[in-house]
Design an enzyme around this catalytic site. Structure first.
Site, PDB file in Angstrom:
ATOM      1  NE  ARG A  34      -4.425  -1.294   1.790  1.00  0.00           N
ATOM      2  CZ  ARG A  34      -5.268  -1.826   2.673  1.00  0.00           C
ATOM      3  NH1 ARG A  34      -4.910  -1.964   3.931  1.00  0.00           N
ATOM      4  NH2 ARG A  34      -6.459  -2.208   2.292  1.00  0.00           N
ATOM      5  CE  LYS A 204     -15.026 -10.587  12.393  1.00  0.00           C
ATOM      6  NZ  LYS A 204     -14.992  -9.264  12.998  1.00  0.00           N
ATOM      7  N   GLY A 357      -6.451  -5.994   1.010  1.00  0.00           N
ATOM      8  CA  GLY A 357      -5.157  -5.963   1.675  1.00  0.00           C
ATOM      9  C   GLY A 357      -4.587  -7.360   1.864  1.00  0.00           C
ATOM     10  N   GLY A 381     -12.462  -4.168   1.493  1.00  0.00           N
ATOM     11  CA  GLY A 381     -13.826  -3.719   1.747  1.00  0.00           C
ATOM     12  C   GLY A 381     -14.281  -2.697   0.710  1.00  0.00           C
TER      13      GLY A 381
HETATM   14  C1  3PG Z   1      -8.299  -1.772   5.173  1.00  0.00           C
HETATM   15  O1  3PG Z   1      -7.241  -2.219   5.607  1.00  0.00           O
HETATM   16  O2  3PG Z   1      -9.249  -2.492   4.858  1.00  0.00           O
HETATM   17  C2  3PG Z   1      -8.405  -0.284   4.981  1.00  0.00           C
HETATM   18  O3  3PG Z   1      -7.195   0.351   5.234  1.00  0.00           O
HETATM   19  C3  3PG Z   1      -9.502   0.243   5.868  1.00  0.00           C
HETATM   20  O4  3PG Z   1      -9.213  -0.094   7.199  1.00  0.00           O
HETATM   21  P1  3PG Z   1     -10.377  -0.511   8.167  1.00  0.00           P
HETATM   22  O5  3PG Z   1     -10.964  -1.797   7.640  1.00  0.00           O
HETATM   23  O6  3PG Z   1      -9.761  -0.656   9.523  1.00  0.00           O
HETATM   24  O7  3PG Z   1     -11.388   0.614   8.122  1.00  0.00           O
END
Ligand code: 3PG
Ligand code: MG
Length: 402
Positions: A34, A204, A357, A381
């Site tokens: 990232r 999940k 990620g 997400g």
């Molecule tokens: C991730 O790692 O999915 C993004 O950086 C967002 O982080 P979060 O899921 O903790 O909001």
């Protein structure tokens, strides 16, 4: 959506919201993907004489106050070190997010220099559901800069102060990463070539049930593995032992299975699993069919018959989207399934997108290279919600429709 080329950045402080949320082992970054993905926008802005003040979150700090969160960490210090290495120039690290140190860092930047604010989630208001609390933080953040660039694609689905509220307070534009990510996701939501196969793993089902329902509209096949598959297997009446299970989700999962059957969308579940005695890299383990999973074991990977099944289901795909590893790939003994899925996707002739990620980190950690796939997304997400057809708050804010 404006791009950075539309902004006159020379000599001005640009608050750049990036997603530098990298996996950490202590203070060691285990995958810097990232950070690398954020470089093009940072270097372009700096190259044009901007004073680039980067704002990012790291992990999910806990605590009611700034002080508690800052004490618990994680600090973005390792991120600032890695960013400086990759840029080949110094990065000024502010000791706070939007306080005196941040103001001093902003004021001290010369044209073309880069600074980084401390973990924005140390500010409890960043993630607050209360509009007024977020607005107060947004005003302090906006006060540090003259322009705003949104490039944190992986956090665009979060209605957070630095993502959603700050762009409304400053002239703003979308960064290169966001524009590139959206261009690829549009190909997936437009007219994807068929068969369109989606592979879903990760922990999940509750996070992903909504997306599964909407994927039933667009995908031809869904292959489900990893942590979320155990709830699906349980919904079909199989024993899953101590595997990750969201028992409360079983009714919804059953409904999804029924709906898929009605619409003729194939949902392919594991037929065998690697069952371990405990969650550890050196745990004893055996391959078992899903029909006879031992009650005292937990699933840590898909088995060889499932690897083959998934590869067959992927072989004729023309479009593939993959989110979430199908096993505990962080432990080499349980990375075989995730590696096999990556191999099968690599062999596909068509558009292949790895989202998220974890999946992105997995393919890199397993030695695959970016060229093995059409696109490796930095958003998990965020890309799922985009595919679902949901509006991303961060994008709306950059569009000016927030
Ligand atoms: C991730 O790692 O999915 C993004 O950086 C967002 O982080 P979060 O899921 O903790 O909001
Ligand atoms: Mg996440």
């Amino acid at each position: 959506m404006r791009s950075t080329g539309d902004l006159d950045v020379r000599g001005r402080v640009v608050l750049l919201r990036a997603d530098l949320n990298v996996p950490l082992d202590g203070t060691q970054i285990t995958d810097d993907g990232r950070i690398r993905a954020s470089l093009p926008t940072i270097t372009k802005l700096a190259g044009r004489g901007a004073r680039v003040l980067v704002c990012a979150h790291l992990g999910r700090p806990e605590g009611a106050s700034y002080a508690e969160r800052a004490a618990g960490g994680p600090s973005v210090e390792p991120v600032s070190r890695r960013l400086a290495e990759l840029l080949g120039s110094d990065v000024t690290l502010a000791a706070d997010v939007a306080g005196p140190s941040a103001a001093a860092a902003a004021a001290g930047l010369a044209d073309g220099q880069v600074g980084l604010l401390q973990n924005v989630r140390f500010e409890p208001a960043e993630t607050s559901k209360d509009d007024a609390q977020r607005a107060e933080l947004a005003r302090r953040l906006a006060g540090l800069a003259e322009l705003y660039v949104g490039d944190g694609f992986g956090a665009m689905h979060r209605k957070h102060a630095s993502v959603y509220d700050v762009p409304g307070l400053l002239p703003h534009a979308a960064g290169e990463l966001v524009i590139a990510e959206i261009a690829v996701l549009r190909m997936l939501t437009g007219k994807p070539e068929r068969p369109y196969v989606v592979v879903l793993g990760g922990a999940k089902p509750s996070d992903k049930l909504a997306v599964i329902s909407s994927l039933l509209d667009i995908a031809d096949r869904l292959l489900i593995g990893g942590g979320m598959s155990y709830t699906f297997l349980a919904a079909k009446g199989y024993e899953v032992g101590n595997s990750l299970l969201e028992a409360g989700q079983i009714p919804q999962v059953s409904a999804v299975l029924e709906e898929a059957a009605k619409r003729g969308v194939e949902i392919v579940l594991p037929v065998d699993l690697v069952a371990a005695t405990r969650y550890a890299p050196d745990a004893e383990h055996d391959v078992v069919p899903v029909t006879s999973f031992p009650a005292d074991r937990e699933g840590v990977d898909i088995g060889p018959a499932t690897r083959e099944l998934f590869a067959t289901e992927l072989a004729d795909a023309k479009t593939v989207f993959w989110n979430g590893p199908v096993g505990v790939f962080e432990f080499p003994a349980f990375a075989t399934g995730t590696r096999a899925v990556a191999e099968a996707i690599k062999a596909v002739h068509g558009l292949t997108v790895i989202g998220g990620g974890d999946s992105a980190a997995a393919v890199r950690q397993l030695g695959f290279s970016p060229g093995d796939f059409s696109h490796i997304s930095t958003g998990g997400g965020a890309s799922l919600e985009y595919l679902e057809g949901r509006r991303l708050p961060g994008l709306d804010a950059l569009d000016g429709t927030a």
